[in-house]
Write an enzyme that holds these catalytic residues in place. Structure first.
Site, PDB file in Angstrom:
ATOM      1  N   LYS A  43       0.836  -1.208   0.000  1.00 15.89           N
ATOM      2  CA  LYS A  43       0.000   0.000   0.000  1.00 15.89           C
ATOM      3  C   LYS A  43       0.871   1.259   0.000  1.00 15.89           C
ATOM      4  CE  LYS A  43      -2.459   2.738   3.420  1.00 15.89           C
ATOM      5  NZ  LYS A  43      -1.295   3.537   3.817  1.00 15.89           N
ATOM      6  N   ASN A  44       1.877   1.308   0.868  1.00 12.01           N
ATOM      7  CA  ASN A  44       2.634   2.558   0.998  1.00 12.01           C
ATOM      8  C   ASN A  44       3.539   2.843  -0.199  1.00 12.01           C
ATOM      9  OD1 ASN A  44       1.326   3.111   3.340  1.00 12.01           O
ATOM     10  ND2 ASN A  44       3.057   2.670   4.707  1.00 12.01           N
ATOM     11  N   ARG A  74      -3.906  10.261   3.347  1.00  6.06           N
ATOM     12  CA  ARG A  74      -2.701  11.022   3.640  1.00  6.06           C
ATOM     13  C   ARG A  74      -1.874  11.231   2.368  1.00  6.06           C
ATOM     14  NH1 ARG A  74      -1.388  14.523   7.146  1.00  6.06           N
ATOM     15  NH2 ARG A  74       0.840  14.775   7.311  1.00  6.06           N
ATOM     16  N   CYS A 126      -5.289   8.661   8.594  1.00  5.83           N
ATOM     17  CA  CYS A 126      -5.604   8.224   9.960  1.00  5.83           C
ATOM     18  C   CYS A 126      -5.202   9.278  10.981  1.00  5.83           C
ATOM     19  CB  CYS A 126      -4.845   6.935  10.270  1.00  5.83           C
ATOM     20  SG  CYS A 126      -5.429   5.519   9.354  1.00  5.83           S
ATOM     21  N   ARG A 181       0.779  14.945  12.343  1.00  2.00           N
ATOM     22  CA  ARG A 181       1.084  14.725  10.926  1.00  2.00           C
ATOM     23  C   ARG A 181       1.326  16.013  10.127  1.00  2.00           C
ATOM     24  NH1 ARG A 181      -1.650   9.262   8.787  1.00  2.00           N
ATOM     25  NH2 ARG A 181       0.468   9.036   8.039  1.00  2.00           N
ATOM     26  N   PRO A 182       2.300  16.833  10.565  1.00  2.00           N
ATOM     27  CA  PRO A 182       2.617  18.047   9.812  1.00  2.00           C
ATOM     28  C   PRO A 182       3.294  17.711   8.482  1.00  2.00           C
ATOM     29  CG  PRO A 182       4.246  17.696  11.532  1.00  2.00           C
ATOM     30  CD  PRO A 182       3.214  16.606  11.695  1.00  2.00           C
ATOM     31  N   ILE A 183       3.345  18.713   7.567  1.00  2.00           N
ATOM     32  CA  ILE A 183       4.059  18.483   6.293  1.00  2.00           C
ATOM     33  C   ILE A 183       5.156  19.541   6.100  1.00  2.00           C
ATOM     34  CG2 ILE A 183       2.189  17.236   5.128  1.00  2.00           C
ATOM     35  CD1 ILE A 183       1.551  19.862   3.611  1.00  2.00           C
ATOM     36  N   ASP A 184       5.613  20.101   7.227  1.00  2.00           N
ATOM     37  CA  ASP A 184       6.617  21.172   7.145  1.00  2.00           C
ATOM     38  C   ASP A 184       7.890  20.735   6.409  1.00  2.00           C
ATOM     39  OD1 ASP A 184       6.715  19.552   9.567  1.00  2.00           O
ATOM     40  OD2 ASP A 184       8.487  20.722  10.091  1.00  2.00           O
ATOM     41  N   ASP A 197       3.750   0.873  12.167  1.00  2.00           N
ATOM     42  CA  ASP A 197       2.501   0.351  11.604  1.00  2.00           C
ATOM     43  C   ASP A 197       2.171  -1.064  12.096  1.00  2.00           C
ATOM     44  OD1 ASP A 197       2.335   2.699  10.277  1.00  2.00           O
ATOM     45  OD2 ASP A 197       2.581   1.898   8.263  1.00  2.00           O
ATOM     46  N   ILE A 257       7.123   7.304  17.038  1.00  2.00           N
ATOM     47  CA  ILE A 257       6.880   8.043  15.785  1.00  2.00           C
ATOM     48  C   ILE A 257       5.595   8.871  15.850  1.00  2.00           C
ATOM     49  CG2 ILE A 257       6.707   7.841  13.252  1.00  2.00           C
ATOM     50  CD1 ILE A 257       9.179   6.360  13.954  1.00  2.00           C
ATOM     51  N   ARG A 314      -9.195   0.448   3.652  1.00  2.00           N
ATOM     52  CA  ARG A 314      -8.290   1.384   2.979  1.00  2.00           C
ATOM     53  C   ARG A 314      -6.949   0.731   2.689  1.00  2.00           C
ATOM     54  NH1 ARG A 314      -6.602   5.491   6.458  1.00  2.00           N
ATOM     55  NH2 ARG A 314      -5.006   5.487   4.870  1.00  2.00           N
TER      56      ARG A 314
HETATM   57  C1  UD1 Z   1       4.518   6.879   6.349  1.00  2.00           C
HETATM   58  C2  UD1 Z   1       3.546   5.738   6.200  1.00  2.00           C
HETATM   59  C3  UD1 Z   1       2.911   5.387   7.532  1.00  2.00           C
HETATM   60  C4  UD1 Z   1       3.984   5.137   8.585  1.00  2.00           C
HETATM   61  C5  UD1 Z   1       4.997   6.277   8.626  1.00  2.00           C
HETATM   62  C6  UD1 Z   1       6.161   5.984   9.532  1.00  2.00           C
HETATM   63  C7  UD1 Z   1       2.745   6.108   3.947  1.00  2.00           C
HETATM   64  C8  UD1 Z   1       1.608   6.486   3.070  1.00  2.00           C
HETATM   65  N1  UD1 Z   1       2.521   6.145   5.259  1.00  2.00           N
HETATM   66  O1  UD1 Z   1       3.739   7.999   6.794  1.00  2.00           O
HETATM   67  O2  UD1 Z   1       2.134   4.215   7.341  1.00  2.00           O
HETATM   68  O3  UD1 Z   1       3.362   5.040   9.852  1.00  2.00           O
HETATM   69  O4  UD1 Z   1       5.515   6.536   7.310  1.00  2.00           O
HETATM   70  O5  UD1 Z   1       6.796   4.812   9.134  1.00  2.00           O
HETATM   71  O6  UD1 Z   1       3.801   5.740   3.487  1.00  2.00           O
HETATM   72  N2  UD1 Z   1       7.035  14.647  10.373  1.00  2.00           N
HETATM   73  C9  UD1 Z   1       7.197  16.004  10.614  1.00  2.00           C
HETATM   74  N3  UD1 Z   1       7.130  16.862   9.542  1.00  2.00           N
HETATM   75  C10 UD1 Z   1       6.918  16.428   8.276  1.00  2.00           C
HETATM   76  C11 UD1 Z   1       6.761  15.045   8.039  1.00  2.00           C
HETATM   77  C12 UD1 Z   1       6.826  14.173   9.115  1.00  2.00           C
HETATM   78  O7  UD1 Z   1       7.397  16.423  11.744  1.00  2.00           O
HETATM   79  O8  UD1 Z   1       6.877  17.264   7.367  1.00  2.00           O
HETATM   80  C13 UD1 Z   1       7.096  13.705  11.505  1.00  2.00           C
HETATM   81  C14 UD1 Z   1       5.746  13.017  11.753  1.00  2.00           C
HETATM   82  O9  UD1 Z   1       4.916  13.801  12.582  1.00  2.00           O
HETATM   83  C15 UD1 Z   1       6.171  11.721  12.393  1.00  2.00           C
HETATM   84  C16 UD1 Z   1       7.532  11.404  11.727  1.00  2.00           C
HETATM   85  O10 UD1 Z   1       7.973  12.641  11.155  1.00  2.00           O
HETATM   86  O11 UD1 Z   1       6.379  11.884  13.767  1.00  2.00           O
HETATM   87  C17 UD1 Z   1       7.491  10.354  10.649  1.00  2.00           C
HETATM   88  O12 UD1 Z   1       6.544  10.712   9.669  1.00  2.00           O
HETATM   89  P1  UD1 Z   1       6.649  10.237   8.156  1.00  2.00           P
HETATM   90  O13 UD1 Z   1       7.770   9.270   7.986  1.00  2.00           O
HETATM   91  O14 UD1 Z   1       6.629  11.452   7.291  1.00  2.00           O
HETATM   92  O15 UD1 Z   1       5.275   9.472   7.956  1.00  2.00           O
HETATM   93  P2  UD1 Z   1       4.353   9.462   6.691  1.00  2.00           P
HETATM   94  O16 UD1 Z   1       5.166   9.557   5.456  1.00  2.00           O
HETATM   95  O17 UD1 Z   1       3.211  10.409   6.879  1.00  2.00           O
END
Ligand code: UD1
Length: 418
Positions: A22-23, A92, A116, A121-124, A305, A327, A397
């Site tokens: 899926k990912n 997401r 979820c 879950r920021p995208i900074d 996960d 995480i 999903r």
């Molecule tokens: C992906 C996986 C999810 C998995 C996660 C961690 C997908 C679609 N989802 O989620 O199943 O649980 O990896 O293995 O592939 N963070 C920030 N700023 C950002 C981005 C992330 O602070 O801009 C933090 C998050 O809050 C979190 C950590 O970084 O604490 C890891 O997040 P990230 O690896 O980005 O997870 P996803 O890609 O959303």
């Protein structure tokens, strides 16, 4: 609303074939719009996240052909249309269209992604990466406008090894002028799969799977054919179910080395496994398991996960086990329901302490998120009596044909619409 009813305590025997990851899928579908010709992706899981991304492709006017387990995406007539909230909030991974549209058109307009509720879950880090490549980011309420006159390669250090940021920056950088280096990149196998896909189209990406990824920008991306890797999280979920209920249960079509952190924990607590080239056969134990501590970490550490399904197995260990979640700050939402089923668990400061073994009895529970839902399925299969799970849309999903796969090995599980 859909519900699942499970009549538990049945032995599971036979073979479960693991689907495409899926990912990886959720990144590959947006990545496909970067080709200047046509991309064929096979081993695509039929999950609702795939549907949601294909809906976005159709919104953008890409030509999408679906056949069993494969998608052919031709972006010749693609238009850079704003991705409204009703599309972005379905999952997401809709945010991968930000990097892909930026890479293709130098502009992306979309709303904040959904997914979820497992943490803030920021995208900074994604946005900082785009800015480093020369883009300007404007944010009005939930809407993001990311645009650049020109994208130029840059050195980008990620404060956190984020899966999403690593992939999204790769998508934006693949056609940028010059060389981009991502340092402290995430190393998950899904990232390698996406890099391989882009390289099959003619991109120049090296180092995927290590913490330094180098992307030399190219002007043109051609036709490609690509196969999605097996889903290590789906496989890990069925291994956990096998440790609870398996009687020669074969988890097939996997890459065992992607599951090392799980299989070593399973062996540590006393689960017996037969590991083959592309399968693992697993049996439940007649004895209780040894307790252990799990700390979630980025790959190759123990995946967050699988933490939720694993807590179910820990209820059957003899003594005190701990799960430390590093995480996501909100990933113990399944614990109250596990307690309703009979488990002895307390959560404090991102750590769950589980005292076992406990007898689990079926009751009504909720799938609060995708992997919490998987945990409820594992618990329901093990528990005596009937477990009813509500909000199973979360589970659908991410787990392809979960009902069919489980009934195929002897589970009594039905999906109902209420
Ligand atoms: C992906 C996986 C999810 C998995 C996660 C961690 C997908 C679609 N989802 O989620 O199943 O649980 O990896 O293995 O592939 N963070 C920030 N700023 C950002 C981005 C992330 O602070 O801009 C933090 C998050 O809050 C979190 C950590 O970084 O604490 C890891 O997040 P990230 O690896 O980005 O997870 P996803 O890609 O959303």
């Amino acid at each position: 609303m859909k519900i699942m009813e499970i009549e538990g305590a049945k032995e599971l025997n036979g073979t479960i074939r693991i689907s495409g990851a899926k990912n990886a899928t959720v990144a590959l579908i947006p990545a496909a719009i970067l080709t200047d010709e046509e991309a064929t992706i096979c081993n695509v899981p039929e999950i609702t996240d795939t549907e949601a991304l294909c809906d976005i492709l159709s919104l953008l006017k890409a030509d999408v052909k679906r056949a069993s387990e494969s998608i052919v995406i031709n972006p010749k007539s693609l238009e850079n249309i704003e991705i409204e909230e009703k599309y972005s909030k379905k999952l997401r991974a809709s945010y991968y269209f930000m990097g892909a549209l930026l890479g293709k058109f130098k502009k992306a307009v979309m709303y904040f992604p959904g997914g979820c509720s497992i943490g803030a879950r920021p995208i900074d880090l994604h946005l900082k990466g785009f800015e480093a490549l020369g883009a300007k980011v404007t944010n009005e309420k939930n809407k993001y406008i990311v645009e650049a006159e020109e994208l130029k390669g840059a050195n980008i250090y990620l404060d956190i090894a984020s899966v999403g940021a690593t992939i999204n920056i790769m998508l934006a950088a693949v056609k940028a002028k010059g060389t981009t280096i991502i340092d402290n990149a995430a190393k998950e196998p899904e990232i390698v799969n996406v890099a391989t896909f882009l390289n099959n189209m003619g991109a120049k990406i090296s180092g995927a799977g290590t913490s330094t990824i180098k992307i030399e920008g190219v002007d043109y991306l051609h036709n490609c054919f690509h196969e999605i890797i097996p889903d290590r999280i789906e496989a890990g979920t069925y291994l956990i179910i096998g440790a609870l209920c398996g009687n020669n249960l074969k988890i097939d079509n996997i890459i065992p080395e992607h599951l090392d952190s799980i299989t070593s924990k399973l062996e540590e607590i006393g689960v017996s496994l037969e590991v083959g080239l592309d399968y693992i056969t697993i049996n439940k134990s007649n004895n209780t398991f040894k307790p252990t501590t799990i700390k979630t970490a980025v790959y190759p550490g123990f995946p967050t996960d699988l933490q939720q399904p694993f807590t179910v197995l820990l209820t059957q260990c003899n003594g005190k086990s701990k799960v430390v979640e590093t995480i996501w700050e909100n990933r113990f939402m399944h614990i109250p329901y596990l307690k309703d089923l009979g488990a002895d668990v307390e959560v404090k400061n991102q750590t769950a302490t589980i005292i076992g073994p406990s007898k689990l009895h079926g009751t009504q529970v909720v799938a609060t998120d995708l992997r919490a839902g998987a945990a409820m399925v594992a618990a329901g299969l093990f528990a005596t009596g009937t477990t009813t799970i509500t909000n199973v849309e979360h589970i659908l999903r991410g787990y392809e044909q979960i009902i069919e796969k489980l009934t195929g090995v002897g589970a009594k599980i039905t999906l109902k619409e209420i």
